[in-house]
Scaffold this active site. Structure first.
Site, mmCIF file in Angstrom:
data_model
loop_
_atom_site.group_PDB
_atom_site.id
_atom_site.type_symbol
_atom_site.label_atom_id
_atom_site.label_comp_id
_atom_site.label_asym_id
_atom_site.label_seq_id
_atom_site.Cartn_x
_atom_site.Cartn_y
_atom_site.Cartn_z
ATOM 1 N N ASP A 97 0.833 -1.204 0.000
ATOM 2 C CA ASP A 97 0.000 0.000 0.000
ATOM 3 C C ASP A 97 0.864 1.249 0.000
ATOM 4 O O ASP A 97 1.580 1.523 0.968
ATOM 5 C CB ASP A 97 -0.889 0.010 1.257
ATOM 6 C CG ASP A 97 -1.829 1.209 1.279
ATOM 7 O OD1 ASP A 97 -2.989 1.060 0.846
ATOM 8 O OD2 ASP A 97 -1.401 2.304 1.711
ATOM 9 N N TYR A 141 3.249 9.842 -0.727
ATOM 10 C CA TYR A 141 4.334 9.262 0.078
ATOM 11 C C TYR A 141 5.690 9.421 -0.606
ATOM 12 O O TYR A 141 6.728 9.139 -0.001
ATOM 13 C CB TYR A 141 4.099 7.768 0.378
ATOM 14 C CG TYR A 141 2.805 7.433 1.085
ATOM 15 C CD1 TYR A 141 2.017 8.423 1.671
ATOM 16 C CD2 TYR A 141 2.351 6.120 1.174
ATOM 17 C CE1 TYR A 141 0.825 8.108 2.301
ATOM 18 C CE2 TYR A 141 1.166 5.801 1.809
ATOM 19 C CZ TYR A 141 0.397 6.809 2.364
ATOM 20 O OH TYR A 141 -0.784 6.484 2.988
ATOM 21 N N LYS A 190 -2.752 5.752 -4.325
ATOM 22 C CA LYS A 190 -3.826 6.721 -4.038
ATOM 23 C C LYS A 190 -3.573 8.023 -4.774
ATOM 24 O O LYS A 190 -2.422 8.455 -4.917
ATOM 25 C CB LYS A 190 -3.903 6.994 -2.521
ATOM 26 C CG LYS A 190 -3.855 5.740 -1.679
ATOM 27 C CD LYS A 190 -4.017 5.995 -0.198
ATOM 28 C CE LYS A 190 -3.619 4.762 0.614
ATOM 29 N NZ LYS A 190 -2.193 4.686 0.941
ATOM 30 N N HIS A 213 -7.638 9.727 -2.115
ATOM 31 C CA HIS A 213 -6.979 9.720 -0.798
ATOM 32 C C HIS A 213 -7.826 10.375 0.305
ATOM 33 O O HIS A 213 -7.904 9.864 1.422
ATOM 34 C CB HIS A 213 -5.606 10.401 -0.921
ATOM 35 C CG HIS A 213 -4.606 9.908 0.062
ATOM 36 N ND1 HIS A 213 -3.289 9.673 -0.265
ATOM 37 C CD2 HIS A 213 -4.708 9.600 1.381
ATOM 38 C CE1 HIS A 213 -2.644 9.234 0.812
ATOM 39 N NE2 HIS A 213 -3.491 9.191 1.821
HETATM 40 N N1 LIG Z 1 -5.259 6.478 3.597
HETATM 41 C C1 LIG Z 1 -4.646 7.227 4.499
HETATM 42 O O1 LIG Z 1 -4.995 8.389 4.697
HETATM 43 C C2 LIG Z 1 -3.520 6.675 5.272
HETATM 44 C C3 LIG Z 1 -2.986 5.470 4.894
HETATM 45 N N2 LIG Z 1 -1.951 4.907 5.592
HETATM 46 C C4 LIG Z 1 -1.462 3.587 5.134
HETATM 47 O O2 LIG Z 1 -1.602 2.666 6.209
HETATM 48 C C5 LIG Z 1 -0.330 2.084 6.509
HETATM 49 C C6 LIG Z 1 -0.239 1.730 7.973
HETATM 50 O O3 LIG Z 1 -0.404 2.863 8.782
HETATM 51 P P1 LIG Z 1 0.805 3.595 9.535
HETATM 52 O O4 LIG Z 1 0.508 5.030 9.582
HETATM 53 O O5 LIG Z 1 2.086 3.214 8.885
HETATM 54 O O6 LIG Z 1 0.706 3.049 11.010
HETATM 55 P P2 LIG Z 1 0.759 1.577 11.690
HETATM 56 O O7 LIG Z 1 -0.420 1.494 12.573
HETATM 57 O O8 LIG Z 1 1.010 0.531 10.678
HETATM 58 O O9 LIG Z 1 2.012 1.719 12.650
HETATM 59 C C7 LIG Z 1 3.311 1.852 12.179
HETATM 60 C C8 LIG Z 1 4.186 2.148 13.385
HETATM 61 O O10 LIG Z 1 4.182 1.054 14.290
HETATM 62 C C9 LIG Z 1 5.500 0.503 14.408
HETATM 63 N N3 LIG Z 1 5.337 -0.974 14.384
HETATM 64 C C10 LIG Z 1 5.086 -1.760 13.324
HETATM 65 N N4 LIG Z 1 4.980 -3.037 13.677
HETATM 66 C C11 LIG Z 1 5.177 -3.075 15.017
HETATM 67 C C12 LIG Z 1 5.200 -4.137 15.960
HETATM 68 N N5 LIG Z 1 4.991 -5.390 15.596
HETATM 69 N N6 LIG Z 1 5.440 -3.818 17.250
HETATM 70 C C13 LIG Z 1 5.651 -2.533 17.640
HETATM 71 N N7 LIG Z 1 5.633 -1.493 16.773
HETATM 72 C C14 LIG Z 1 5.412 -1.765 15.478
HETATM 73 C C15 LIG Z 1 6.275 1.028 13.238
HETATM 74 O O11 LIG Z 1 7.634 1.208 13.573
HETATM 75 P P3 LIG Z 1 8.862 0.580 12.749
HETATM 76 O O12 LIG Z 1 8.671 0.862 11.286
HETATM 77 O O13 LIG Z 1 10.035 1.332 13.339
HETATM 78 O O14 LIG Z 1 8.872 -0.871 13.063
HETATM 79 C C16 LIG Z 1 5.612 2.393 13.008
HETATM 80 O O15 LIG Z 1 6.132 3.347 13.919
HETATM 81 C C17 LIG Z 1 0.656 3.180 6.063
HETATM 82 O O16 LIG Z 1 1.968 2.731 5.984
HETATM 83 C C18 LIG Z 1 0.033 3.609 4.762
HETATM 84 O O17 LIG Z 1 0.327 2.679 3.742
HETATM 85 C C19 LIG Z 1 -1.428 5.554 6.686
HETATM 86 C C20 LIG Z 1 -1.893 6.776 7.082
HETATM 87 C C21 LIG Z 1 -2.978 7.434 6.411
HETATM 88 O O1 LIG Z 2 -1.830 8.623 3.989
HETATM 89 C C1 LIG Z 2 -1.526 9.652 4.571
HETATM 90 C C2 LIG Z 2 -0.297 9.806 5.298
HETATM 91 O O2 LIG Z 2 0.098 11.101 5.578
HETATM 92 C C3 LIG Z 2 -0.496 12.165 4.920
HETATM 93 C C4 LIG Z 2 0.065 13.465 5.398
HETATM 94 O O3 LIG Z 2 -0.131 13.647 6.761
HETATM 95 C C5 LIG Z 2 -1.933 12.004 5.162
HETATM 96 O O4 LIG Z 2 -2.630 13.069 4.698
HETATM 97 C C6 LIG Z 2 -2.412 10.799 4.494
HETATM 98 O O5 LIG Z 2 -3.654 10.443 4.874
#
Ligand SMILES: NC(=O)C1=CN([C@@H]2O[C@H](COP(=O)(O)OP(=O)(O)OC[C@H]3O[C@@H](n4cnc5c(N)ncnc54)[C@H](OP(=O)(O)O)[C@@H]3O)[C@@H](O)[C@H]2O)C=CC1
Ligand SMILES: O=C1CO[C@H](CO)[C@@H](O)[C@@H]1O
Length: 280
Positions: A44, A49, A74, A107
Site C-alpha cells: 500500500d 508518500y 492513491k 486519498h
Molecule cells: N489512507 C490514508 O490516509 C492513510 C494510509 N496509511 C497507510 O496505512 C499504513 C499503515 O499505517 P501507519 O501510519 O504506517 O501506522 P501503523 O499502525 O502501521 O504503525 C506503524 C508504526 O508502528 C511501528 N510498528 C510496526 N509493527 C510493530 C510491531 N509489531 N510492534 C511494535 N511497533 C510496530 C512502526 O515502527 P517501525 O517501522 O520502526 O517498526 C511504526 O512506527 C501506512 O503505511 C500507509 O500505507 C497511513 C496513514 C494514512
Molecule cells: O496517507 C496519509 C499519510 O500522511 C499524509 C500526510 O499527513 C496524510 O494526509 C495521508 O492520509
C-alpha cells in the site's frame, strides 16, 4: 494468506505492507524484501508518500510475478479534475513500473472528488485498475459520492485501531458492500495502544505480542490491514497472525477499550481538507 473478496469479485490479501513515511530507499527496499520473503503480496503506497518509484524498483527486482502481487496507490488531493486524474494515475503506473493497479483510491474527500471518481471509473472500465475505492470517506461524503457514482467503491480505507474502532462507519460500509480497510492499524505507534493493559493480558494468554493481537482483532472483524514496519522482526511478526484465534470474550473485551480517539487528520476538518489541496 487469507483473501477478502471485494464487491466486484477482486480478491485482496487481507494483510499487506504499508509504506507511509518510509522515505529512505534502503529502508524501503529492505522492508519490501523482508515482506516478500515472509509471504506478503499486498503493498500500500500513495503518490503523496513520494516512494512509489522505490516500491516499483523493489517489486520489479523480486522474482514474484506481477499477477501474484496486489498493489494499491492513491490519488492525492491536489489533483482535482478529470484530466489531471488520468495524468496522475499514469504517472503512478510509470513510477510503480506496472501497467495496471490492483486498487486505486481517492486519498481524501477534498474538492472535486465526484469528477475524480468519474475518471477512475473510466480507468477501471478500460481495465487499467482492478478495483477502485476511496479513503477517509465518512457517511455524508460517501452518500454524496454515490449520488453521481456509477460504480460503488470497493473499499474505504480509514483510520482504525482499538482506540478508534469506527463501529458505526464499519456497519454503514458493510451494508453498502464496501470493504473496510484500516490505516494506522497499530495506532501508528502513537497513543499508547501498544501498552494497553487489556491487550497485554490477551497477548500473554496467546503467547503473542500486542501488535499481533491487534492485527488478529482487525482480521476477525473482516477488516483489511496494512501495518508498516521497516524492521525485519516486526515485518515477520505482523504477518504471523493466522495461527491463533481470539475468543468471543476477548473480542468483546477489546470492543470495550474504544476511546473514539483519532490519532491523525479528521476528514470532517474543512481546514485540513483545504490545506491538503496545496500539499504535493
Ligand atoms: N489512507 C490514508 O490516509 C492513510 C494510509 N496509511 C497507510 O496505512 C499504513 C499503515 O499505517 P501507519 O501510519 O504506517 O501506522 P501503523 O499502525 O502501521 O504503525 C506503524 C508504526 O508502528 C511501528 N510498528 C510496526 N509493527 C510493530 C510491531 N509489531 N510492534 C511494535 N511497533 C510496530 C512502526 O515502527 P517501525 O517501522 O520502526 O517498526 C511504526 O512506527 C501506512 O503505511 C500507509 O500505507 C497511513 C496513514 C494514512
Ligand atoms: O496517507 C496519509 C499519510 O500522511 C499524509 C500526510 O499527513 C496524510 O494526509 C495521508 O492520509
Amino acid at each position: 494468506m487469507e483473501n477478502v473478496t471485494l464487491n466486484n469479485g477482486t480478491k485482496i490479501p487481507q494483510l499487506g505492507l504499508g509504506v507511509f513515511l518510509v522515505e529512505d530507499k534502503n529502508d524501503l527496499r529492505h522492508s519490501i524484501e523482508y515482506a516478500l520473503a515472509d509471504g506478503y503480496r499486498h503493498f500500500d503506497t500513495a503518490a503523496i508518500y513520494h516512494n512509489e518509484a522505490g516500491v516499483g524498483e523493489a517489486l520489479a527486482a523480486s522474482d514474484v510475478k506481477r499477477s501474484d502481487l496486489f498493489i494499491t496507490s492513491k490519488l492525492w488531493d491536489s489533483v482535482q479534475t478529470y484530466d489531471d486524474t488520468i495524468t496522475a494515475f499514469k504517472a503512478s503506473l510509470q513510477r510503480l513500473q506496472t501497467d495496471y493497479l490492483d486498487l486505486y483510491l481517492i486519498h481524501w474527500p477534498s474538492a472535486g472528488y465526484n469528477e475524480k471518481w468519474r475518471a477512475m471509473e473510466d480507468l477501471y472500465n478500460d481495465g487499467l485498475i482492478k478495483a477502485i475505492g476511496v479513503s477517509n470517506f465518512e457517511q455524508p461524503q460517501m452518500d454524496q459520492l454515490l449520488t453521481t457514482a456509477k460504480i460503488t467503491p470497493a473499499v474505504d480505507q480509514i483510520e482504525t485501531h482499538p482506540y478508534f474502532q469506527q463501529t458505526q462507519l464499519h456497519e454503514y460500509l458493510a451494508n453498502l458492500g464496501i470493504a473496510h480497510e484500516a490505516w494506522g492499524p497499530l495506532g501508528q505507534g502513537k497513543g499508547g495502544v501498544l501498552k494497553d493493559p487489556v491487550l497485554n493480558e490477551i497477548a500473554t494468554a496467546h503467547n503473542k505480542s500486542v501488535a499481533q493481537v491487534i492485527l488478529r482483532w482487525h482480521i476477525q472483524r473482516g477488516i483489511i490491514v496494512i501495518p508498516k514496519s521497516i524492521h525485519q522482526a516486526r515485518v515477520a511478526e505482523n504477518i504471523d497472525v493466522f495461527d491463533f484465534e481470539l475468543t468471543d470474550a476477548q473480542m468483546t473485551a477489546i470492543a470495550g477499550i474504544d476511546k473514539h480517539q483519532r490519532g491523525s487528520e479528521d476528514p470532517n476538518d474543512e481546514a485540513w481538507l483545504k490545506r491538503s489541496l496545496t500539499m504535493n
